[in-house]
Every structure is written in C-alpha cells, then in structure tokens.
Design a protein around this motif. Structure first.
Motif, PDB file in Angstrom:
ATOM      1  N   MET A   1       0.816  -1.181   0.000  1.00 48.66           N
ATOM      2  CA  MET A   1       0.000   0.000   0.000  1.00 48.66           C
ATOM      3  C   MET A   1       0.868   1.256   0.000  1.00 48.66           C
ATOM      4  N   ILE A   2       1.918   1.236   0.800  1.00 47.71           N
ATOM      5  CA  ILE A   2       2.822   2.389   0.819  1.00 47.71           C
ATOM      6  C   ILE A   2       3.635   2.420  -0.466  1.00 47.71           C
ATOM      7  N   ARG A   3       4.174   1.274  -0.838  1.00 42.69           N
ATOM      8  CA  ARG A   3       5.003   1.194  -2.045  1.00 42.69           C
ATOM      9  C   ARG A   3       4.225   1.606  -3.287  1.00 42.69           C
ATOM     10  N   ASP A   4       2.917   1.281  -3.314  1.00 42.64           N
ATOM     11  CA  ASP A   4       2.080   1.629  -4.464  1.00 42.64           C
ATOM     12  C   ASP A   4       1.562   3.063  -4.402  1.00 42.64           C
ATOM     13  N   GLY A   5       1.858   3.788  -3.321  1.00 45.24           N
ATOM     14  CA  GLY A   5       1.437   5.172  -3.197  1.00 45.24           C
ATOM     15  C   GLY A   5       0.009   5.364  -2.724  1.00 45.24           C
ATOM     16  N   ASP A   6      -0.633   4.314  -2.219  1.00 41.01           N
ATOM     17  CA  ASP A   6      -2.012   4.426  -1.755  1.00 41.01           C
ATOM     18  C   ASP A   6      -2.132   5.176  -0.433  1.00 41.01           C
ATOM     19  N   CYS A   7      -1.084   5.136   0.393  1.00 46.62           N
ATOM     20  CA  CYS A   7      -1.128   5.821   1.685  1.00 46.62           C
ATOM     21  C   CYS A   7       0.302   6.084   2.164  1.00 46.62           C
ATOM     22  N   ASP A   8       0.401   6.969   3.155  1.00 48.14           N
ATOM     23  CA  ASP A   8       1.715   7.312   3.708  1.00 48.14           C
ATOM     24  C   ASP A   8       2.058   6.510   4.952  1.00 48.14           C
ATOM     25  N   PHE A   9       1.023   6.105   5.712  1.00 48.74           N
ATOM     26  CA  PHE A   9       1.219   5.362   6.954  1.00 48.74           C
ATOM     27  C   PHE A   9       0.335   4.121   6.969  1.00 48.74           C
ATOM     28  N   VAL A  10       0.835   3.054   7.591  1.00 47.72           N
ATOM     29  CA  VAL A  10       0.067   1.818   7.750  1.00 47.72           C
ATOM     30  C   VAL A  10       0.343   1.264   9.138  1.00 47.72           C
ATOM     31  N   LEU A  11      -0.705   0.832   9.819  1.00 45.37           N
ATOM     32  CA  LEU A  11      -0.551   0.078  11.063  1.00 45.37           C
ATOM     33  C   LEU A  11      -0.632  -1.397  10.702  1.00 45.37           C
ATOM     34  N   ALA A  12       0.361  -2.176  11.100  1.00 42.58           N
ATOM     35  CA  ALA A  12       0.370  -3.607  10.830  1.00 42.58           C
ATOM     36  C   ALA A  12       0.548  -4.337  12.154  1.00 42.58           C
ATOM     37  N   GLY A  13      -0.285  -5.317  12.401  1.00 49.11           N
ATOM     38  CA  GLY A  13      -0.183  -6.018  13.673  1.00 49.11           C
ATOM     39  C   GLY A  13      -0.795  -7.394  13.624  1.00 49.11           C
ATOM     40  N   GLY A  14      -0.670  -8.066  14.729  1.00 43.81           N
ATOM     41  CA  GLY A  14      -1.228  -9.402  14.839  1.00 43.81           C
ATOM     42  C   GLY A  14      -1.272  -9.830  16.289  1.00 43.81           C
ATOM     43  N   ALA A  15      -2.017 -10.884  16.521  1.00 38.76           N
ATOM     44  CA  ALA A  15      -2.144 -11.431  17.876  1.00 38.76           C
ATOM     45  C   ALA A  15      -2.272 -12.943  17.790  1.00 38.76           C
ATOM     46  N   ASP A  16      -1.870 -13.612  18.859  1.00 40.68           N
ATOM     47  CA  ASP A  16      -1.982 -15.057  18.934  1.00 40.68           C
ATOM     48  C   ASP A  16      -2.457 -15.417  20.331  1.00 40.68           C
ATOM     49  N   THR A  17      -3.485 -16.237  20.397  1.00 40.39           N
ATOM     50  CA  THR A  17      -4.025 -16.676  21.690  1.00 40.39           C
ATOM     51  C   THR A  17      -4.140 -18.199  21.684  1.00 40.39           C
ATOM     52  N   PRO A  18      -3.033 -18.898  21.946  1.00 48.22           N
ATOM     53  CA  PRO A  18      -3.059 -20.360  21.886  1.00 48.22           C
ATOM     54  C   PRO A  18      -3.590 -21.032  23.149  1.00 48.22           C
ATOM     55  N   ILE A  19      -4.315 -20.312  23.976  1.00 49.00           N
ATOM     56  CA  ILE A  19      -4.807 -20.894  25.227  1.00 49.00           C
ATOM     57  C   ILE A  19      -6.144 -21.579  24.955  1.00 49.00           C
ATOM     58  N   LEU A  20      -6.072 -22.724  24.330  1.00 50.76           N
ATOM     59  CA  LEU A  20      -7.239 -23.548  24.038  1.00 50.76           C
ATOM     60  C   LEU A  20      -7.057 -24.892  24.729  1.00 50.76           C
ATOM     61  N   PRO A  21      -8.124 -25.503  25.216  1.00 52.39           N
ATOM     62  CA  PRO A  21      -7.973 -26.795  25.905  1.00 52.39           C
ATOM     63  C   PRO A  21      -7.252 -27.844  25.055  1.00 52.39           C
ATOM     64  N   GLU A  22      -7.543 -27.881  23.749  1.00 51.31           N
ATOM     65  CA  GLU A  22      -6.905 -28.880  22.881  1.00 51.31           C
ATOM     66  C   GLU A  22      -5.388 -28.691  22.838  1.00 51.31           C
ATOM     67  N   LEU A  23      -4.946 -27.439  22.755  1.00 45.64           N
ATOM     68  CA  LEU A  23      -3.506 -27.178  22.720  1.00 45.64           C
ATOM     69  C   LEU A  23      -2.849 -27.437  24.066  1.00 45.64           C
ATOM     70  N   ILE A  24      -3.499 -27.020  25.128  1.00 48.00           N
ATOM     71  CA  ILE A  24      -2.942 -27.232  26.467  1.00 48.00           C
ATOM     72  C   ILE A  24      -2.755 -28.724  26.728  1.00 48.00           C
ATOM     73  N   HIS A  25      -3.777 -29.519  26.437  1.00 43.10           N
ATOM     74  CA  HIS A  25      -3.684 -30.962  26.657  1.00 43.10           C
ATOM     75  C   HIS A  25      -2.675 -31.610  25.705  1.00 43.10           C
ATOM     76  N   GLY A  26      -2.626 -31.130  24.472  1.00 41.11           N
ATOM     77  CA  GLY A  26      -1.671 -31.683  23.510  1.00 41.11           C
ATOM     78  C   GLY A  26      -0.237 -31.483  23.942  1.00 41.11           C
ATOM     79  N   PHE A  27       0.107 -30.257  24.333  1.00 41.43           N
ATOM     80  CA  PHE A  27       1.477 -29.983  24.798  1.00 41.43           C
ATOM     81  C   PHE A  27       1.775 -30.712  26.101  1.00 41.43           C
ATOM     82  N   ALA A  28       0.781 -30.806  26.981  1.00 41.30           N
ATOM     83  CA  ALA A  28       0.988 -31.519  28.245  1.00 41.30           C
ATOM     84  C   ALA A  28       1.231 -33.009  27.977  1.00 41.30           C
ATOM     85  N   ASN A  29       0.503 -33.593  27.035  1.00 38.11           N
ATOM     86  CA  ASN A  29       0.700 -35.007  26.698  1.00 38.11           C
ATOM     87  C   ASN A  29       2.074 -35.268  26.086  1.00 38.11           C
ATOM     88  N   MET A  30       2.649 -34.253  25.450  1.00 39.00           N
ATOM     89  CA  MET A  30       4.003 -34.382  24.882  1.00 39.00           C
ATOM     90  C   MET A  30       5.077 -34.080  25.923  1.00 39.00           C
TER      91      MET A  30
END
Length: 120
Positions: A1-30
C-alpha cells in the motif's frame, strides 16, 4: 500500500491466543509444558518459570502475545521529522496451518514464504 502510493502510513499487527484446551492438553501429553515441583525455582517465584535457554529448563509456558508496528513512506518520515527504527526490504508469507488438528508444515511450503520475501 505504501510502495504503491495508496497511503503514507500503515498500522500492521497481529495477535496469537493459543490458550485452548486442545492445545494445552496436547502440549501436556508431549511433556512439553513446564511442571513445577516444590524444589523448583518457579515454585516460589512464577516469574522464573520460563527459562528457554537455561540448562535446567523444565519446559515452556503457554502464553498470549500481540504486536503492532507503524510503517511509513520515506517522504512522510522526512515531512514529519520522524526517526526511522528499521527498514522493510521485502515481504513474503505462506500459511502452513490449515486447522489446529491438521498441520501441513512441509519444508517446501515453509520455505516458499522466505523465497517470496527474497524475490520481492
């Protein structure tokens, strides 16, 4: 978007919330997650539980995380008198997880995102 000249500023972000019962039990079993005993340093002080590079590590601690960066065009940085902290030289990506129980992480697909970034 910036490289193409569509805007001067961009906010880029992300989040991860791996606190799910399936993941907790999977890692615990390993036996990958930490198990704290009364003799461990983390028993009295939970802040000392996660020590990934310690020789006496017991496993890892599941957690959540998030981050945001502000990207700006060179002209906008100069116009506002800003100080850049880094420069993006290329981009690329590849999705290797379809769903939590089904992972298709093949070396060829994991490598393709890195190749796209270098070609950019």
């Amino acid at each position: 978007m910036i490289r193409d000249g569509d805007c001067d500023f961009v906010l880029a972000g992300g989040a991860d919330t791996p606190i799910l019962p399936e993941l907790i039990h999977g890692f615990a079993n390993m036996n990958a997650t930490i198990k704290v005993n009364p003799k461990d340093r983390a028993y009295e002080n939970p802040a000392k539980a996660s020590r990934p590079f310690s020789v006496d590590r017991k496993g890892f601690v599941l957690s959540e995380g998030a981050g945001v960066v502000v990207l700006a065009a060179d002209e906008a940085i100069k116009a506002y008198g800003l100080k850049p902290r880094a420069e993006v030289l290329g981009i690329g990506g590849h999705q290797t997880l379809i769903t939590i129980p089904v992972q298709t992480c093949r070396p060829s697909s994991a490598l393709s995102g890195k190749l796209l970034m270098m070609q950019d």
